[in-house]
Design an enzyme around this catalytic site. Structure first.
Site, PDB file in Angstrom:
ATOM      1  N   GLU A  63       0.862  -1.118  -0.038  1.00 53.32           N
ATOM      2  CA  GLU A  63       0.017  -0.121   0.006  1.00 53.32           C
ATOM      3  C   GLU A  63       0.924   1.246   0.109  1.00 53.32           C
ATOM      4  O   GLU A  63       0.407   2.091  -0.803  1.00 53.32           O
ATOM      5  CB  GLU A  63      -0.642  -0.025   1.139  1.00 53.32           C
ATOM      6  N   ALA A 176      17.202 -42.178  -7.649  1.00 49.77           N
ATOM      7  CA  ALA A 176      18.714 -42.576  -7.779  1.00 49.77           C
ATOM      8  C   ALA A 176      18.837 -44.092  -7.959  1.00 49.77           C
ATOM      9  O   ALA A 176      18.076 -44.657  -7.909  1.00 49.77           O
ATOM     10  CB  ALA A 176      19.303 -42.181  -6.429  1.00 49.77           C
ATOM     11  N   LEU A 218      22.968 -26.363  -1.907  1.00 46.68           N
ATOM     12  CA  LEU A 218      21.516 -26.120  -1.546  1.00 46.68           C
ATOM     13  C   LEU A 218      21.029 -24.745  -1.300  1.00 46.68           C
ATOM     14  O   LEU A 218      20.369 -24.301  -0.533  1.00 46.68           O
ATOM     15  CB  LEU A 218      21.086 -27.016  -0.248  1.00 46.68           C
ATOM     16  N   ARG A 221      20.904 -20.711  -7.156  1.00 49.75           N
ATOM     17  CA  ARG A 221      21.817 -20.206  -8.157  1.00 49.75           C
ATOM     18  C   ARG A 221      21.513 -20.180  -9.381  1.00 49.75           C
ATOM     19  O   ARG A 221      22.165 -19.199 -10.125  1.00 49.75           O
ATOM     20  CB  ARG A 221      23.163 -21.237  -8.183  1.00 49.75           C
ATOM     21  N   LEU A 310      14.452 -39.442   5.226  1.00 50.69           N
ATOM     22  CA  LEU A 310      14.045 -38.324   5.902  1.00 50.69           C
ATOM     23  C   LEU A 310      12.626 -37.965   5.057  1.00 50.69           C
ATOM     24  O   LEU A 310      11.870 -37.549   5.737  1.00 50.69           O
ATOM     25  CB  LEU A 310      14.709 -36.904   5.673  1.00 50.69           C
TER      26      LEU A 310
END
Length: 381
Positions: A63, A176, A218, A221, A310
């Site tokens: 705003e 993988a 991580l 880039r 994980l």
């Protein structure tokens, strides 16, 4: 920069709100932890006289930027209508109340997509505008505006970030080879697109296994960014190497352990890491407590790029809200999947027990396919 109509081009109310929403989208990578908000100010004759979006943390809100734009154009805001994608704030935080700025500028009407879920606002902005004689309308493009800031709503309402799990897999679901090789399953355009999702996140989460095996940075880039999201590492025994490449990036690194090993902790803190200890009954990191702690650190969207273990733990504990999946037109056969043991209680015995997802989008990204799928019902809060 988002193009804006020439001042002589009248806008309909729908066009003005959609332009405000497009401005809000432009702020999605810069606004966190604030919500991404856009604002368009329209004169009584329908001409757009000001526009803006939320700036970086500590900077002006949408705003104020729109009011400044109107002033720079030499336009009067008396009796104008402000179209804004979220209720103007009513509290003193890093900046002053936007509702007061609008009222003081003589704005005659505010059209907002939806109310701010922040308890410090939660309708108070609308009340103060009405008390100042400003007409208020709420509702246009509410679903789109909420979706853009779903992480902010999650943090405010659930006290937990919106958890988005990213994975790149072959068409048969392998992330993988059996020996762990995963670079690169998808192509360059998909990888760049993944970095764009990193850029909008409040934080990026990974596990210590990924850190040790891949030594990744991580960071963001492959697309332009003005901020590097903090990195979160789940590391029960503080095994993160102090010389890991992730420390080369200028951003906060938060490591969560089950217990503090003083020597290891001091070595990591010397590299700039912040160590937190959150143990569950199994002597591992309490993932639910971790999410609550990240919410206290003002993380709206948590972008997960982790290994299958994980990933499996997060899914098994019901902590994943959405899956961002890049599928490559490759067939790998034997290999590792997206998540190991993703269901509590072991293997399923009936298809009805499977985790139900809702497809949100399908997009071709170069030769690969990007799928966004949401855990059914998780956005109903």
């Amino acid at each position: 920069m988002t193009p804006t109509p020439a001042p002589s081009s009248p806008l309909t109310a729908d066009e003005a709100m959609r332009l405000a929403l497009s401005l809000a989208r432009a702020a999605s990578t810069t606004a966190p932890p604030n919500p991404a908000v856009g604002c368009v100010i329209v004169a009584p004759d329908g001409r757009m006289i000001g526009s803006g979006h939320t700036q970086r943390t500590g900077g002006p809100h949408a705003e104020v930027m729109a009011l400044r734009d109107a002033a720079a154009r030499g336009a009067s805001t008396a009796g104008a209508t402000a179209f804004v994608t979220l209720e103007p704030c009513a509290h003193h935080g890093r900046t002053g109340p936007c509702c007061d700025a609008l009222a003081q500028a003589g704005i005659g009407k505010v059209v907002a997509s939806l109310a701010d879920p922040n308890p410090l606002v939660a309708g108070q902005g609308f009340e103060r505008l009405r008390a100042a004689g400003v007409e208020v309308e709420v509702g246009p493009l509410a679903m789109e505006a909420r979706e853009l800031n779903l992480g902010f709503f999650s943090r405010m309402v659930r006290q937990s970030p919106w958890v988005r799990l990213k994975a790149a897999a072959s068409i048969d679901g392998k992330t993988a080879l059996e020996n762990g090789t995963s670079q690169w399953i998808t192509g360059e355009r998909a990888r760049a697109d993944g970095h764009a999702w990193r850029a909008r996140a409040g934080a990026i989460l990974t596990g210590v296994g990924t850190v040790i095996e891949d030594d990744p940075r991580l960071d963001v880039r492959l697309v332009e960014t003005v901020r590097q999201p903090p990195l979160v590492i789940v590391d029960s025994r503080l095994q993160t190497p102090p010389d890991a490449r992730l420390f080369e990036v200028g951003r906060p690194v938060w490591i969560y352990a089950a217990a503090r090993d003083e020597a290891k902790a001091l070595a990591l803190e010397a590299r700039g890491a912040t160590i937190g200890c959150l143990a569950n009954a199994d002597g591992k990191v309490d993932l639910a407590a971790l999410l609550a702690d990240l919410a206290r650190r003002e993380v709206n969207e948590l972008h997960v790029e982790a290994g299958h273990k994980l990933n499996g733990s997060l899914m098994r504990e019901g902590l994943v809200d959405e899956i961002l999946l890049y599928l490559a037109p490759k067939f790998i056969g034997d290999g590792l999947g997206i998540a190991s043991r993703p269901h509590a209680g072991g293997p399923l015995t009936a298809l009805s027990e499977a985790l139900a997802l809702e497809f949100r989008s399908f997009d071709a990204i170069g030769p690969d396919l990007r799928i966004v799928a949401r855990v059914a019902g998780r956005d109903k809060f």
